[in-house]
Design a protein around this motif. Structure first.
Motif, mmCIF file in Angstrom:
data_model
loop_
_atom_site.group_PDB
_atom_site.id
_atom_site.type_symbol
_atom_site.label_atom_id
_atom_site.label_comp_id
_atom_site.label_asym_id
_atom_site.label_seq_id
_atom_site.Cartn_x
_atom_site.Cartn_y
_atom_site.Cartn_z
ATOM 1 N N GLN A 282 0.846 -1.187 0.000
ATOM 2 C CA GLN A 282 0.000 0.000 0.000
ATOM 3 C C GLN A 282 0.888 1.245 0.000
ATOM 4 O O GLN A 282 1.747 1.394 0.868
ATOM 5 N N LEU A 283 0.679 2.122 -0.982
ATOM 6 C CA LEU A 283 1.529 3.294 -1.138
ATOM 7 C C LEU A 283 1.117 4.392 -0.163
ATOM 8 O O LEU A 283 -0.071 4.630 0.061
ATOM 9 N N ARG A 284 2.125 5.062 0.387
ATOM 10 C CA ARG A 284 1.880 6.150 1.334
ATOM 11 C C ARG A 284 2.527 7.441 0.837
ATOM 12 O O ARG A 284 3.508 7.405 0.113
ATOM 13 N N THR A 285 1.967 8.554 1.281
ATOM 14 C CA THR A 285 2.456 9.891 0.918
ATOM 15 C C THR A 285 2.551 9.994 -0.605
ATOM 16 O O THR A 285 3.620 10.108 -1.192
ATOM 17 N N THR A 286 1.394 9.946 -1.241
ATOM 18 C CA THR A 286 1.311 9.932 -2.702
ATOM 19 C C THR A 286 1.100 11.335 -3.263
ATOM 20 O O THR A 286 0.565 12.225 -2.597
ATOM 21 N N TYR A 287 1.508 11.518 -4.528
ATOM 22 C CA TYR A 287 1.360 12.804 -5.209
ATOM 23 C C TYR A 287 1.099 12.540 -6.692
ATOM 24 O O TYR A 287 1.871 11.834 -7.344
ATOM 25 N N PHE A 288 0.021 13.101 -7.196
ATOM 26 C CA PHE A 288 -0.383 12.910 -8.593
ATOM 27 C C PHE A 288 0.517 13.721 -9.524
ATOM 28 O O PHE A 288 0.704 14.927 -9.327
ATOM 29 N N ARG A 289 1.071 13.055 -10.542
ATOM 30 C CA ARG A 289 1.951 13.726 -11.500
ATOM 31 C C ARG A 289 1.309 13.948 -12.855
ATOM 32 O O ARG A 289 1.759 14.794 -13.626
ATOM 33 N N GLY A 290 0.278 13.194 -13.176
ATOM 34 C CA GLY A 290 -0.378 13.418 -14.462
ATOM 35 C C GLY A 290 -0.999 12.147 -15.016
ATOM 36 O O GLY A 290 -0.651 11.035 -14.611
#
Length: 305
Positions: A282-290
């Protein structure tokens, strides 16, 4: 204290690498937290959650010989190296094996090394309240480096240089620790700071939530396709959201009202940054790039490296 489950001291997340003479800096390895307990010929290994995993790692019998003390509790990171780099999934795989034949084969194909970075107890004495620098001295005295058990390297004051080096070598990041910090069991301390390198993954969009809005992202694994691995909201602009919803409306499948998740057909892909992931990916501290309009969803595979 010996041979009882202990919850280790944990670090909080640091924003960026820094230099400070009041800190020492260690590499952060991509494996699993293991506490090794030893009394004479007996050795046991516990996870950070208190599970005994000794039988899963036959290498520990050799590790016992590298501990030059009759009794000891060492705080370690268990890793499996591939091409000189720790591979999280290899160590995670070793920890899931249960049958003796599979364990033996796992030890042969993915041998484990235990990197010791702290000592909680030795020769009948607790060291929890001693400053970190003194515990490091004790660790140096009782651990004889081998291929199975080795002391971690560390430098004083120069966190930025080590952070750059760990990135160059494909490591997870660094941990900054105050030189005089005591060891506090079952505590996440601001005296230890974890600073990780950003990683990027290309994922398939499996659905979305509205309260608050977030994309539900997934990846393909060897034994499971379209496994949800987290959500991402940060980095999504209003234009991104509107463009996505206009397309997603045509791809609706079922609605999970309990989690407020609208599932969609897995046809859309996006690029996401993340800092950490759990043992269950499970991914944590995510940020959308596109969005990735030309990416094939079937190519969104978990990176096994």
């Amino acid at each position: 204290m010996l041979f009882t489950p202990l919850k280790p001291m944990l670090a909080i997340t640091g924003k960026e690498a820094f230099d400070d003479v009041q800190f020492i800096f260690e590499p952060q390895y991509d494996g699993g937290r293991i506490l090794i307990h030893k009394r004479q010929d007996r050795i046991e290994a516990y996870t950070r959650y208190g599970q005994v995993v000794t039988v899963k790692f036959p290498e520990l019998l050799e590790a016992a010989k590298a501990i030059q003390a009759d009794t000891a509790i060492l705080d370690c990171e268990g890793i499996c190296l591939r091409d000189g780099r720790p591979i999280f999934d290899d160590f995670n795989h070793r920890g899931r094996l249960g049958k003796s034949a599979a364990i033996a084969q796992g030890a042969l194909l993915h041998p484990a090394t235990f990197v010791a970075f702290d000592v909680l107890y030795s020769e009948g004495r607790e060291h929890l309240n001693e400053p970190l620098t003194r515990r490091k001295e004790r660790l140096a005295d009782i651990v004889m480096d081998s291929t199975v058990l080795t002391k971690t390297m560390y430098i004083e004051g120069q966190g930025r240089a080590l952070f750059d080096l760990t990135k160059e070598r494909g490591l997870e990041g660094i941990v900054a620790k105050r030189r005089d910090s005591a060891y506090r069991l079952d505590f996440r301390s601001s005296e230890w700071l974890s600073v990780k390198h950003v990683r990027t993954v290309e994922a398939v969009i499996l659905g979305y939530r509205t309260k608050p809005f977030a994309l539900v992202i997934g990846l393909h694994f060897r034994s499971l396709r379209n496994k949800p691995v987290g959500t991402v909201a940060d980095g999504l602009s209003l234009a991104d959201k509107q463009a996505f919803l206009a397309i997603a409306e045509q791809l609706h499948t079922e609605k999970d009202r309990q989690t407020d998740t609208q599932w969609i057909e897995p046809r859309l892909c996006c690029q996401v940054d993340y800092l950490d992931r759990t043992d269950m990916h499970q991914l944590r501290t995510t940020y959308f790039r596109g969005f990735l309009p030309h990416k094939r969803p079937e190519d969104c595979v978990w990176p096994y490296n």
